[in-house]
Write a protein that holds these residues in place. Sequence first.
Motif, short mmCIF file in Angstrom:
data_model
loop_
_atom_site.label_atom_id
_atom_site.label_comp_id
_atom_site.label_asym_id
_atom_site.label_seq_id
_atom_site.Cartn_x
_atom_site.Cartn_y
_atom_site.Cartn_z
N LYS A 25 0.85 -1.32 0.01
CA LYS A 25 0.02 0.07 0.05
C LYS A 25 0.83 1.48 0.12
N LEU A 28 2.38 1.42 -3.45
CA LEU A 28 1.44 1.95 -4.47
C LEU A 28 1.19 3.58 -4.37
N GLU A 29 1.14 4.00 -3.08
CA GLU A 29 1.24 5.37 -3.03
C GLU A 29 2.01 6.22 -3.57
N THR A 84 -5.48 3.33 -6.54
CA THR A 84 -5.35 3.27 -5.15
C THR A 84 -6.32 3.86 -4.25
#
Length: 257
Positions: A25, A28-29, A84
């Motif tokens: 996560k 991905l950000e 996202t």
Amino acid sequence: MYYNKVEICGVNTSKLKVLTDSEKKALLERVKKGDTEARNELIYGNLRLVLSIIQRFTGRKENLDDLFQVGCIGLVKAVDNFNTDLDVKFSTYAVPMIIGEIRRYLRDNNAIRISRSVRDLAYRALSAREELVHANEREPTVDEIAAKIGEKKEAVLRAMEAIVEPISLYEPVYSENGDSLYVMDQLSDSNSSDEIWLENIVLREAMKKLTERERKIINMRYYQNKTQMEIADEIGISQAQVSRLEKGALEHMKKQI
């Protein structure tokens, strides 16, 4: 298991990193903001996912390195297109992307050439099937797949059948104590009689009396189903000459028989 293979495409699979959901996560950000280093780390951290998926295609006897590379293309596409903002795990999104890329590769490299429209319909049907399986947790019917993509059931069936890879007649279907039963052992041939067997022997003997060019023309004409024009282009003579040679060869064979 492919996990036992130490190196694939120059990658040491025994040392592949496994990312946690929180690490994915966070990466991905960063990818969303254009961080190329995070993108590379995310791709490398999901190579085990590609490795696990290509195990589904072991029965096709495809080159392992090729499948891995194609699967990595699907992984890269998943990384670059993942949203996202959606409440979806990255692996949930990536798996269909990787599988789709591998199936597209296998479809395009099928030994039997299939039209683009049929292949595209089959691919849409496969994608719809995966979505329905995920949504309903059961295998969908052909009617449900056809309804989802807005196509007729018959067209979907033809497309799905067209992309099924043919198997070899020498593919073993059962083995016991070192003895194997092959696909060809389960097929009957109504054309294989004693009369036809003897007839084939007579024909082969008659063809031996022909010249090399006559044998080639008869073989291409009656065993390869080529036209006289095709034969003429291939051996470099006129269609009229092919016709005369074929007629003469047949007359000669009749006399021999």
